[in-house]
Design an enzyme around this catalytic site. Structure first.
Site, mmCIF file in Angstrom:
data_model
loop_
_atom_site.group_PDB
_atom_site.id
_atom_site.type_symbol
_atom_site.label_atom_id
_atom_site.label_comp_id
_atom_site.label_asym_id
_atom_site.label_seq_id
_atom_site.Cartn_x
_atom_site.Cartn_y
_atom_site.Cartn_z
ATOM 1 C CB CYS A 190 39.146 57.620 55.785
ATOM 2 S SG CYS A 190 41.078 57.006 56.685
ATOM 3 N NE ARG A 199 35.484 53.771 53.118
ATOM 4 C CZ ARG A 199 35.918 53.860 51.706
ATOM 5 N NH1 ARG A 199 34.684 53.689 51.031
ATOM 6 N NH2 ARG A 199 36.892 54.162 51.355
ATOM 7 C CD1 TRP A 240 42.273 50.929 59.152
ATOM 8 C CD2 TRP A 240 43.937 51.985 57.835
ATOM 9 N NE1 TRP A 240 42.925 50.026 59.071
ATOM 10 C CE2 TRP A 240 44.041 50.548 58.586
ATOM 11 C CE3 TRP A 240 44.971 52.651 57.480
ATOM 12 C CZ2 TRP A 240 45.286 49.931 57.770
ATOM 13 C CZ3 TRP A 240 45.914 51.782 56.585
ATOM 14 C CH2 TRP A 240 45.618 50.677 57.241
ATOM 15 C CG ASN A 299 38.119 59.476 53.263
ATOM 16 O OD1 ASN A 299 38.655 59.312 54.102
ATOM 17 N ND2 ASN A 299 37.636 58.837 52.852
ATOM 18 N N GLY A 300 42.860 59.645 52.142
ATOM 19 C CA GLY A 300 44.034 60.490 51.237
ATOM 20 C C GLY A 300 45.114 60.207 51.849
ATOM 21 C CD GLU A 339 40.518 34.063 48.798
ATOM 22 O OE1 GLU A 339 41.307 34.908 48.318
ATOM 23 O OE2 GLU A 339 39.214 34.682 49.278
ATOM 24 C CE LYS A 364 38.196 35.740 52.904
ATOM 25 N NZ LYS A 364 38.120 36.053 51.240
ATOM 26 C CD GLU A 393 40.588 38.481 54.662
ATOM 27 O OE1 GLU A 393 41.020 39.387 54.321
ATOM 28 O OE2 GLU A 393 39.804 37.916 53.570
ATOM 29 C CG HIS A 428 61.109 21.033 46.421
ATOM 30 N ND1 HIS A 428 62.056 20.840 45.658
ATOM 31 C CD2 HIS A 428 60.159 20.943 45.671
ATOM 32 C CE1 HIS A 428 61.695 19.697 45.543
ATOM 33 N NE2 HIS A 428 60.959 19.832 44.999
ATOM 34 C CE LYS A 445 34.885 44.927 51.025
ATOM 35 N NZ LYS A 445 34.957 43.116 51.028
HETATM 36 C C1 AGP Z 1 40.529 39.468 50.826
HETATM 37 O O1 AGP Z 1 39.253 39.301 51.699
HETATM 38 C C2 AGP Z 1 40.222 41.374 51.270
HETATM 39 N N1 AGP Z 1 39.444 41.959 51.875
HETATM 40 C C3 AGP Z 1 41.299 41.615 50.777
HETATM 41 O O2 AGP Z 1 42.877 40.865 49.964
HETATM 42 C C4 AGP Z 1 40.588 41.989 48.685
HETATM 43 O O3 AGP Z 1 41.012 41.456 48.433
HETATM 44 C C5 AGP Z 1 42.134 43.033 48.576
HETATM 45 O O4 AGP Z 1 42.227 44.201 49.170
HETATM 46 C C6 AGP Z 1 41.815 44.061 46.647
HETATM 47 O O5 AGP Z 1 40.468 44.746 46.993
HETATM 48 P P1 AGP Z 1 39.902 44.803 45.870
HETATM 49 O O6 AGP Z 1 39.069 43.859 45.599
HETATM 50 O O7 AGP Z 1 38.835 45.847 45.516
HETATM 51 O O8 AGP Z 1 40.830 45.533 44.810
#
Ligand code: AGP
Length: 612
Positions: free
Chosen positions: A2, A27, A76, A102-103, A484, A488, A491, A507, A607
């Site tokens: 949010c 976000r 959100w 938010n929260g 990673e 990428k 997502e 395995h 985000k």
């Molecule tokens: C990765 O592309 C993501 N957006 C996500 O995994 C992100 O790295 C993770 O949520 C951690 O966020 P931060 O670095 O703001 O703590």
């Protein structure tokens, strides 16, 4: 997640709110809304499910909202599905007070039931609505808005950043926070609140960070911040260095592509001020020599991509320092029994500095007597403020949900920290140290070189974007890098993808390899390239199609098995992942582009993850 924006000014609020909400879109959200109070005390609210464009259309279709005081929100969904009713702002049943939040309010059900018993009717499924209904209830009781706000804050449990409007106070908005970020901006046209500094950059770069349990009263000309005892505070103002263009696309099709292309500069800004006369200088750690010499164990704690940086750090720091280093998922760390204590250093990595699990892990580590060093991108964020030591990545604002430049800058900073500590602990020879420092300084130019191969990444992606399952394999640092690369891809392109330590394939996972399966084989870690080659042979002989990531020194070895390759310059092994991640980012980007995905705002993702 949010987003909140609020404005108390001399001009019409609604455009400021919509502009702020647009800047918060990244976000992640599923509904949006605004509330404005007019000078004669009319509270106007508009909200809707869906993108901001829907809200804009709604606003255009009706009489313009008038008033210089307003609050806006992108939601959100957590409690209650994304729909018009559950969207914020929420208004009490008397129609006097509006709230954005938010929260999560943890005891909302108990409060809701007690208010229902008093005859108050609820219209949404949200936890937020209890705030506004309770506020109106106490406002009726005390006839004073501040009294009502403090009564509510004493009653609710959980996390909140909130903006409040009341039609009886048409010249002010109120704000409060606990465990969720909220800052106040000071501008020429008026004053602002925002959950995220990017919403303010086009208006002001002078801000104050609200702390837990503080309440602010904001008018066009004045900001007053009170603590939990209602004592007026003298708060420090901070200048934000980011400028507004850093948070704009600047001609690129997507923020993600722009941020990938910004990596040479982001890495340079992160490295070069910290290398002085051939030495890594971490001013932030000045005077910590005694503590460092006592460290017997390191935990690197983070979520998502930041955790993947931690995996790179595990291999790198353990090798450099000869002490146990463990990379932990923050969401697991806080509920496990980590060996914390005075001689344990906990390194928390976070772009946003607001990730709830990482923040909770930090607090747990501190509670149990460990020192916390954080690597953070957003200045003044909660993780930065609560850490014992902070190293900032100078990546600038990162808008795309999929992190790129924050990841690379976190990685270089963690490597620099490792080399710095190794020197402090006398675990590294002068020659190796000098070579790494020189290598670090060369990285920005080498990243540019890797970025020059855009056509190749694009061409390979256009051949494979229709696959629906991809495996990433690698050993040691390549394994950490594969995690990673795989994240990428999944997502932003929604392709199922797994990352495996190449030696683990046999395995179990190799049973999934069949003719046509796509395998991205990472073979950049020089000491293990031969072994990686054997793994490539294994999957090829079961019919896999292989794209290899390798270096200019090993390309001939790997080319015997595949012609599809991303080739990067060979550098010192510990720096290699910094270059290695670039083709993986661009491969994911072009695959997602070919599949027509919403690259900057992938479905279901936010985000910054500020809930558990
Ligand atoms: C990765 O592309 C993501 N957006 C996500 O995994 C992100 O790295 C993770 O949520 C951690 O966020 P931060 O670095 O703001 O703590």
């Amino acid at each position: 997640m949010c987003g909140i924006i609020g404005f108390a000014g001399k001009t019409e609020a609604v455009e400021v709110l919509l502009d702020g909400l647009e800047r918060l879109e990244y976000r992640g959200y599923d509904s949006a809304g605004v509330a404005v109070v007019s000078t004669d005390g009319k509270l106007q609210v508009k909200k809707s499910k869906g993108r901001l464009s829907v809200l804009r259309t709604l606003l255009e279709a009706e009489e313009p909202m008038s008033g210089g005081i307003g609050i806006g929100h992108t939601r959100w969904a957590t409690h209650g599905e994304p729909n018009d009713v559950n969207a914020h702002p929420h208004v009490g049943q008397e129609g006097k007070i509006a709230v954005v939040h938010n929260g999560i309010i943890e005891n909302y059900l108990e409060i809701k039931n007690s208010l229902i018993r008093k005859g108050i009717r609820f219209s949404s499924d949200t936890d937020t609505e209890v705030i506004v209904q309770l506020l109106e209830y106490y406002y009726k009781k005390y006839s004073n808005l501040m009294d009502a706000v403090y009564a509510v804050l004493n009653r609710i449990k959980g996390a909140y950043a909130m903006g409040i409007l009341c039609s009886d106070y048409p010249e002010q908005m109120l704000a409060a926070r606990k465990d969720a970020p909220l800052l106040i901006g000071y501008g020429e046209e008026g004053n602002y609140i925002a959950s995220d500094v990017t919403a303010l950059l086009s208006h002001t770069r002078t801000v104050t960070y609200m702390e837990d349990d503080e309440v602010a009263v904001i008018t066009a000309g004045k900001v007053e911040i009170y603590d939990s005892d209602r004592t007026l505070l003298e708060k420090e103002k901070h200048a934000i260095e980011w400028d507004v263009t850093a948070a704009e696309k600047g001609g690129y099709a997507h923020f993600m592509l722009k941020e990938i292309m910004e990596q040479p500069e982001a890495v340079r800004k992160t490295i070069s001020p910290r290398i002085v006369d051939g030495k890594i200088v971490l001013e932030e750690l000045k005077g910590t020599g005694d503590f460092i010499r006592n460290v017997s164990r390191i935990y690197i704690v983070a979520c998502g991509s930041a955790y993947h940086v931690g995996m790179v750090g595990k291999y790198t720091l353990e090798k450099l320092l000869h002490i146990p280093v463990e990379a932990c998922l923050a969401s697991e760390f806080r509920y496990s029994e980590p060996l914390l204590g005075e001689s344990t250093l906990v390194i928390v990595i976070s772009q946003s500095g607001e990730t709830l699990d990482s923040l909770a892990a930090l607090r747990e580590a501190k509670r149990r007597g460990s020192k916390v060093l954080s690597i953070v991108n957003v200045m003044g964020s909660s993780i930065a403020r609560e850490s014992d030591y902070v190293l900032y990545t100078w990546a600038g604002p990162e808008i795309a949900v999929a992190t790129t430049k924050a990841y690379t800058t976190q990685m270089v900073l963690l490597i620099m920290l490792g080399v710095y500590l190794a020197r402090e602990l006398e675990q590294i020879g002068q020659e190796e140290y000098d070579a790494i420092v020189e290598g670090l300084l060369r990285l920005p130019e080498q990243i540019k070189q890797v970025l020059n191969e855009l056509d190749n990444y694009q061409k390979i992606a256009s051949r494979y974007f229709n696959h629906n399952s991809v495996f990433y394999i690698g050993r040691n640092l390549d394994y950490a890098l594969g995690l990673e690369g795989s994240l990428k891809l999944k997502e932003i392109s929604y392709i199922h993808s797994e990352s495996y330590a190449a030696g683990e394939l046999k395995h179990g996972t190799i049973s999934l390899i069949e003719p046509g399966t796509l395998v991205v084989a990472l073979a950049t870690y020089a000491p293990l390239v031969e072994k990686s080659l054997s793994n490539i042979v294994e999957v090829k002989s079961r019919g896999a199609e292989v794209i290899a990531l390798t270096t200019d020194k090993t390309v001939n070895t790997i080319s015997s098995q595949t012609s599809e390759m991303f080739v990067i310059p060979e550098v010192q092994a510990i720096l290699q992942p910094v270059l290695g991640v670039i083709p993986l980012q661009l491969f994911a980007y072009y695959i997602a582009l070919n599949r027509g995905c919403d690259i900057d705002k992938p479905r279901n993702l936010a985000k910054s993850v500020t809930v558990e």
